[in-house]
Structure formats: structure tokens, C-alpha cells
Design a protein around this motif. Structure first.
Motif, PDB file in Angstrom:
ATOM      1  N   VAL A   1       0.856  -1.185   0.000  1.00 31.39           N
ATOM      2  CA  VAL A   1       0.000   0.000   0.000  1.00 31.39           C
ATOM      3  C   VAL A   1       0.890   1.232   0.000  1.00 31.39           C
ATOM      4  CG1 VAL A   1      -1.797   1.254   1.251  1.00 31.39           C
ATOM      5  CG2 VAL A   1      -1.806  -1.244   1.230  1.00 31.39           C
TER       6      VAL A   1
ATOM      7  N   ASP B   1      -2.060   6.427  -0.073  1.00 27.90           N
ATOM      8  CA  ASP B   1      -3.314   5.741  -0.405  1.00 27.90           C
ATOM      9  C   ASP B   1      -4.151   5.621   0.865  1.00 27.90           C
ATOM     10  OD1 ASP B   1      -5.345   4.278  -1.436  1.00 27.90           O
ATOM     11  OD2 ASP B   1      -4.169   2.493  -1.922  1.00 27.90           O
ATOM     12  N   HIS B   2      -4.894   6.675   1.173  1.00 26.65           N
ATOM     13  CA  HIS B   2      -5.673   6.694   2.407  1.00 26.65           C
ATOM     14  C   HIS B   2      -6.920   5.828   2.323  1.00 26.65           C
ATOM     15  CE1 HIS B   2      -3.168   9.814   4.190  1.00 26.65           C
ATOM     16  NE2 HIS B   2      -3.199  10.440   3.030  1.00 26.65           N
ATOM     17  N   ALA B   3      -7.268   5.396   1.125  1.00 19.99           N
ATOM     18  CA  ALA B   3      -8.449   4.544   0.986  1.00 19.99           C
ATOM     19  C   ALA B   3      -8.185   3.131   1.499  1.00 19.99           C
ATOM     20  CB  ALA B   3      -8.892   4.497  -0.476  1.00 19.99           C
ATOM     21  N   SER B   4      -6.924   2.718   1.511  1.00 18.80           N
ATOM     22  CA  SER B   4      -6.572   1.379   1.990  1.00 18.80           C
ATOM     23  C   SER B   4      -6.131   1.455   3.442  1.00 18.80           C
ATOM     24  CB  SER B   4      -5.447   0.779   1.137  1.00 18.80           C
ATOM     25  OG  SER B   4      -5.835   0.709  -0.226  1.00 18.80           O
TER      26      SER B   4
ATOM     27  N   GLU C   1       3.733  -2.196   6.673  1.00 18.22           N
ATOM     28  CA  GLU C   1       3.934  -0.861   6.105  1.00 18.22           C
ATOM     29  C   GLU C   1       4.701   0.043   7.064  1.00 18.22           C
ATOM     30  OE1 GLU C   1       0.648  -2.119   5.668  1.00 18.22           O
ATOM     31  OE2 GLU C   1       0.937  -2.547   3.541  1.00 18.22           O
TER      32      GLU C   1
END
Length: 730
Positions: A450, A454-457, A541
Motif C-alpha cells: 500500500v 493511499d488513504h483509501a486502503s 507498512e
């Protein structure tokens, strides 16, 4: 009566058949051979342009002159490119300027030429980049040392005898796998687009002002026309820092520039005065340019020159909602990049211009198309744009400028990345990566995790602690390293502990380490940059980067991780430093003094995203990594440079702790490099070296410090989640 009509119809049919037979027989006897090329064409050469221009596709009528064996119009990657040269790695070879390798120094050979300042910048950014290889046998692409930017034979930068020079190139091979950069082609009065003065063979053209008719889709690259003083690296950011209200500025539409009384490109600019109303649409031109403008001026010149002098170009640029970008002598103009940087939405009047990097950039999100033939409709078009769309268009101009056009380096690298994505087996970025921040140049398509932005994930709910051990101190129950590992085992978020043992001595055996409820891996890997290698052991991450003598409590670790999960694109940690400009020395300074702001959070005790390890190892310039390895220092500063450059965000400091390391060791034990008097001088030197290689200072200042809720509030400790943090001294 009906019978007569039938007989008449039969008679006419027989006569028609006899005429066709005798006429065809006559043509055959005359030996006439039909050749479609000899027939005149009445088809508008831009009838198929709509697919390239999107929903607002426009066409330009007029005669079209086919290239005269200068550019191979049939070239495609499958027919004019050797993919085998790119099977191992994507590298670029630049011919040496001396001419010795090119075989041009023998008897009768031309003397080597000094490239123009603009082309020298192109060559410099390539040779200093990760793409460059000095070994032509390892190269996928080849770039000429011959300056091909300006092919106007009236220009001082025009290089003569290019055909003969090309034939002497050892690896020319008909131009296969070569990239030719060009900004200007043709000369007065026609400015023919295909007139480069030499046969490009099978080379890829990276060319400005390309038309859709001459652009070879999937092969050529359309690049922007840039000034000779365009920044080599870095570049100034876009001028729009916020979306201000009201959405419309003082002027709705503006343009200030020269017009041509006659010749190609004159028709559009000569008609702009029809739209100028001196209120919200300001379109002023001047014919006062060139040596013989007085002899060539028309009836409007004096009036236009008066209006032209009334307005300042910079004021118009910054106070206009939209800016007109008409074609000049060529389809492209300097105005295009100028209005992008200013955040003034471009209104294009250049029919059939293949916009820069249109293969990957969705220009419908950043520009407004107009038609040169329908000039009087422009006011109606710009007045019909909704405020919501103006917001979106303006924001996109800044994204595109900052990511792809603010420097020659970005223009060249974007060209290479587009070519790279055409190669078999290479991962391809989607349109979202190319058209959103931070852009495709800092997005590694081979990365499987990720991305930080990518704040959607959702991010992982645990982290990997990476401890960098370079002192080689004995591991005892009272040593800082032992206590640090023990504190990590108490955190419920710790997934794994990886110790990078960078000392020449062998690491302690596992039996000497504290008992842990999470995996402990010891990697013996000397080297200053080893702490930022994308180790395959790391699966999370989040990475907590620690020095072996760092002192943190479990509460401090947990709170910093909670903050990082809300800001995964930033460095979040404890030790803060700052940079400043020293006017007396004319260079950047580095300080560890505590002030009201900071710009660096050292990675001796900080969280950051795993993706930045990949960028650090695979994306940074080799010059930067070489500086770190030679100095055995500054890798933490370089990581801050990298993160700030990619995200354009400052780091975040948490809690009040200032001292995050153990007190200096006693005599006879391993001595930390932080206690070396030359350490601080080295870091100051690194700061200036990094800024020079990046081309600007990417570090951003911040005065924000995040503390836990109810931190030092006069309430019961039972209501506080991180109780031990308040017991830590500053």
C-alpha cells in the motif's frame, strides 16, 4: 406507351455498357497505371484527431506537407525498436562529447561541438541519474551528444553537418533505440514541423510542438517547449498554495504577447482584439518585435502597442482565472508552462497540437480547448465553466506542473518512464497514478504494498522495529540495546524486531538477547545505508527506525505509532532538528538547537512507511547514496529529504522528549559517532550536497508537536492512556 419506355430503357443500358467497355479498353491501350498517390486529397488531415483530443477535439484545416524522407512515419515500437537491449535493465547511454568514442577525431572529422546551455542540462540530468550507464553494451536507450534541440538554421545554436556526424556514431544503427530531443524545427517563413535537417531514421522523437498528424502514437513523445533558462532540477513550485474564494479573480480571461503581422501563426493572434473588452477579458498584443517591424506593421499596430503597454504581464498572469494560450509560429509556446505554474487555467487555441505527454496525462482535467476557426465563441465557452470545475482545473494545473514540468529533469525522466512502460514485461502505472499527486515519477509500479498516500486502503495495525547497530558494544542486561529490545517486546503493536548489525564484529548469539514473544532477526550487513534497505523480512507498512542507544518507553512507542497511522506519508518521531539559510556563508546550516520550529525528525527514533525504503534504494540518485557511504553519516537527513520531496509535507514531532539517546559512554567502551566533533560538520556538508543534487531545498518547517489527550492535564491518571509519557523528562 409502356413498351416504348421499356425499349428506351434497354437501349440506354446497352449504350452505357458499350461506353464503359470501350472506355476501359482505351485506358488499357494507353498504358495508364492507376496510382492513388497522384490523386489530390480533399480530406481534412485532422479528421481523425478527435480520439487524441478527447471530447473537445478540434481540427485545423489547410494544406499539409508530408515529411520528405526525414521522419519514418511507419515506425512503431514493434518495427523500429530492439527490445532485446532492454531485457536486463532500463539504462541510458549518452555519447561522449569528445568524439573519440564516436570515431569523429580522425582525419577529416569535424571538431567536437559544445552543446547549448539547455541541451547541456538535458545531458547532465541523464548522466547524474539512476538511468545512466557508461557502458553502451548495457544500454537500452541512446542519447546523442550532438545538440538537436534547435534545428532552425537561422539560430546561433543550430548544429551543421548533423547527417555526417550521425553516420560516424558507432552505435547509431539507423537510429534504432535512440531518443532525439528537439524543441524547434523548421525556419522562417514556413517553420515546417518535419524539417530537422537530417534523417532521424528509426529514432524516437521527443519533440515539442508536435501535431497529431506527424505524431506517431506509441512511438514518439510530445514534450513541452521550455525556456533555455528553465531549471535543470527542482524548479519553483506552483504559485497556487490555496484555493481562495471568490473563485473568479479580477480578470476572467487574459493574454499578453506579440502577434505576427503575416506568415504562419499570424491569423489567430491578429484577431484577438475582437474579444478584448477592457473589463474582464484582457487580450493585448504587440507587433513591436523584430528588426523590421516598422516596415511590416499594419493599421492596428499603433493602437495595439498602446494597449499592450498598459498591462503588466505578471499582474495579468496572477490575477486571471483563465489564460489564453494561442499558437505561435509553431503549435507550442512558452506560455503553456508559464500559465500552468501560475495556476491560470489554459485555454488552448492551437488546433491539432499533440499536448505534452498526452499518452499518460489526461489534459481534459487541466485545460480548456477552443477552436481557432471559432474564435468568437471563446467568451461564451469560458463564461459557461462552473465554479466547481474551475476549482478542479486549477488544482490539476498545480499537480501537473509540480510533478512533470517544473524542471528539465522531470521532463526528461517522464519521457524515459513513458518509454519504459512500452517494454514487454514492464509494469504499467494506471491513469490515476499519472494524474494525481504525488505523480508517477515517485511511484514505483513494481511495489506490491500500500502506498503511503493511499488513504483509501487501511494500514497495518502493527509495525516492524529496525534497530541499526554500528557500535559493536557488548550486549549485557544493562546495555541500551538490551533494554531497547525489551521495551519493544512489551508493545502490543510490535510484529517483528530486525537488528541491522553494521559493525565488522560478529553479532552476539541469540542466547544473549532477551526472551521475546515476537520474532527477532539479526542481519549482519555493514554499510551506512543498510538500515534503509528494503529487507524481505519486513512485511509491515510501518517501520520503527531506532539507533541501538535510543531510549524510549513502551508508552512512547505506542503513542508515536498511533500518530503515524493517521499520517502514514510522514516521518513521525522524537528527535527534531532544523535547517536554516546562513547569509554570511551563503549556504545551508544545520542545527540541533531547540527552537519554535523544526524541519527534520531523525530516524534514530521515528516511524516511517516501508515504501520509502524502496525509494531510498531504487529511486535516489547514485550521487546521494555515494555521499552517504563515503561520509558514513547523514542517511537520516537524506531520508527526510526524500520524504519531504515526495510528499511536500514536513515531519511530525511527538511529545516533549528532547534527549532520546543514552548518556555518552565511559572511556574504554564503544564511542558513538554522535560524540565525534567532526560529526556535526559532516552533516552540515551533507545538507548542502543533498540540496545541490535535488536542485532545491525540499525540507519544510513545522511548529507542530502532538501530545496525548489529557497530557499533563490536572485529572486522574486513570483517565489517561499513556501515563508513563508524563514521567519522561525533556
Amino acid at each position: 406507351m409502356q413498351a416504348k419506355k421499356r425499349y428506351l430503357l434497354v437501349l440506354l443500358s446497352c449504350a452505357f455498357l458499350a461506353y464503359c467497355y470501350l472506355g476501359g479498353y482505351r485506358l488499357k491501350n494507353d498504358g495508364y497505371e492507376f496510382d492513388a498517390k497522384e490523386l489530390p486529397t480533399y480530406r481534412d488531415e485532422y479528421d481523425t484527431a478527435d480520439d487524441h483530443l478527447g471530447g473537445n477535439g478540434v481540427r485545423r484545416s489547410g494544406a499539409f506537407r508530408r515529411p520528405n524522407n526525414i521522419v519514418n512515419q511507419k515506425c512503431r515500437m514493434e518495427t523500429c525498436f530492439d527490445f532485446l537491449k532492454c531485457s536486463k535493465d532500463f539504462r541510458v547511454y549518452v555519447y561522449p562529447p569528445s568524439g573519440s568514442e564516436e570515431g569523429m577525431m580522425g582525419v577529416g572529422a569535424e571538431m567536437p561541438l559544445v552543446p547549448s546551455a539547455a541541451y547541456q542540462k538535458v545531458l547532465d540530468v541523464i548522466t547524474e541519474s539512476r538511468y545512466y550507464t557508461p557502458d553502451p553494451s548495457k544500454a537500452c536507450l541512446f542519447v546523442l551528444a550532438i545538440d538537436t534541440l534547435d534545428r532552425d538554421n537561422l539560430s546561433a545554436d543550430y548544429v551543421r553537418n548533423v547527417p555526417s556526424r550521425l553516420q560516424r556514431l558507432k552505435y547509431w544503427n539507423g537510429g534504432k533505440n535512440h531518443v532525439i530531443f528537439n524543441l524547434y524545427s523548421g525556419t522562417w517563413p514556413e517553420y515546417a514541423e518535419d524539417d530537422l535537417g537530417f534523417d532521424t531514421g528509426q529514432a524516437i522523437l521527443a519533440k515539442a510542438s508536435m501535431s497529431i498528424s506527424s505524431f506517431r502514437p506509441g512511438f514518439d513523445i510530445s514534450i513541452p517547449l521550455f525556456h533555455k533558462n528553465h531549471p535543470e532540477k527542482g524548479g519553483e513550485p506552483g504559485f497556487v498554495t490555496t484555493n481562495n474564494f471568490p473563485i473568479n479573480k479580477k480578470y476572467l480571461l487574459a493574454f499578453k504577447g506579440k502577434r505576427y503581422v503575416h506568415g504562419i501563426g499570424s491569423e489567430t493572434r491578429n484577431s484577438l482584439y475582437h474579444l478584448h473588452n477592457e473589463r474582464d477579458i484582457i487580450l493585448v498584443t504587440t507587433c513591436k518585435h523584430g528588426k523590421s517591424w516598422k516596415e511590416l506593421k499594419d493599421d492596428r499596430c499603433d493602437e495595439d502597442n498602446t494597449d499592450y503597454d498598459r498591462y503588466d504581464y505578471e499582474i495579468l498572469l496572477h490575477n486571471s482565472t483563465l489564460c489564453l494560450v494561442p499558437r505561435g509560429r509553431r503549435l507550442g509556446s512558452f506560455r503553456f508552462l508559464e500559465v500552468l505554474q501560475a495556476g491560470c487555467i489554459p485555454v488552448l487555441l492551437s488546433n491539432a497540437w499533440a499536448l505534452p505527454f498526452s499518452q499518460v496525462i489526461d489534459w481534459n482535467k487541466a485545460v480548456i480547448w477552443a477552436d481557432e476557426r471559432l474564435l468568437l465563441q471563446v467568451p461564451e465557452i469560458v463564461r459557461s465553466i462552473s465554479p466547481k470545475k474551475i476549482f478542479a482545473l486549477r488544482q490539476q494545473t498545480q499537480i501537473l506542473w509540480n510533478q512533470y514540468f517544473s524542471s528539465i529533469e522531470k521532463i526528461v525522466f517522464t519521457t524515459f518512464e513513458i518509454i519504459r512502460e512500452r517494454l514487454p514485461g514492464e509494469p504499467v502505472r494506471d491513469g490515476l497514478m499519472w494524474n494525481t499527486s504525488p505523480g508517477a515519477l515517485v511511484t514505483l509500479p513494481q511495489y506490491q504494498g500500500v502506498y503511503p498516500w493511499d488513504h483509501a486502503s487501511p494500514m497495518d495495525d502493527n509495525f516492524t522495529a529496525v534497530i541499526y547497530a554500528q557500535l559493536g558494544a557488548p550486549l549485557t542486561q544493562t546495555s541500551p540495546l538490551y533494554r531497547l529490545v525489551k521495551a519493544l517486546t512489551k508493545s502490543s503493536y510490535t510484529c517483528m524486531v530486525v537488528v541491522i548489525w553494521a559493525n565488522e564484529k560478529s553479532p552476539p548469539p541469540k542466547v544473549r538477547w532477551p526472551v521475546m514473544n515476537v520474532p527477532l532477526h539479526i542481519v549482519h550487513q555493514p554499510g551506512t545505508s543498510a538500515r534503509f534497505s528494503p529487507h524481505p523480512l519486513i512485511r509491515t507498512e510501518a517501520i520503527l527506525s531506532l539507533d541501538e542507544d535510543s531510549v524510549l518507553t513502551t508508552d512512547e512507542i505506542d503513542f508515536a505509532f498511533h500518530v503515524w497511522r493517521n499520517f502514514p506519508e510522514r516521518v513521525v518521531g522524537y528527535p527534531a532538528r532544523s535547517h536554516y539559510w546562513d547569509d554570511a556563508k551563503g549556504s545551508w546550516g544545520y542545527t540541533s538547537k531547540w527552537t519554535n520550529d523544526y524541519s527534520i525528525v531523525l530516524t534514530g527514533a521515528a516511524f516511517y512507511h516501508h515504501y520509502f525504503n524502496h525509494l531510498y534504494s531504487e529511486w535516489l540518485s547514485p550521487l546521494l547514496l555515494k555521499t552517504v557511504e563515503q561520509s558514513h553519516n547523514c542517511e537520516d537527513i537524506l531520508m527526510n529529504f526524500l520524504v519531504s520531496h515526495v510528499t511536500r509535507r514536513p515531519p511530525i514531532k511527538v511529545t516533549q522528549r528532547k534527549q532520546y539517546k543514552e548518556t555518552p559512554p565511559q572511556t574504554g567502551t564503544a564511542r558513538s559517532p554522535w560524540n565525534d566533533p567532526d560529526h556535526f560538520i559532516q552533516r552540515q556538508t551533507c545538507l548542502n550536497t543533498f540540496a545541490a543534487v535535488f536542485g532545491y531545498m525540499p525540507l519544510l518547517r513545522s511548529n507542530t508537536r502532538l501530545d496525548p489527550v489529557l497530557f499533563k492535564d490536572p485529572v486522574s491518571n486513570l483517565r489517561k492512556k499513556y501515563r508513563q509519557i508524563e514521567l519522561v523528562g525533556s
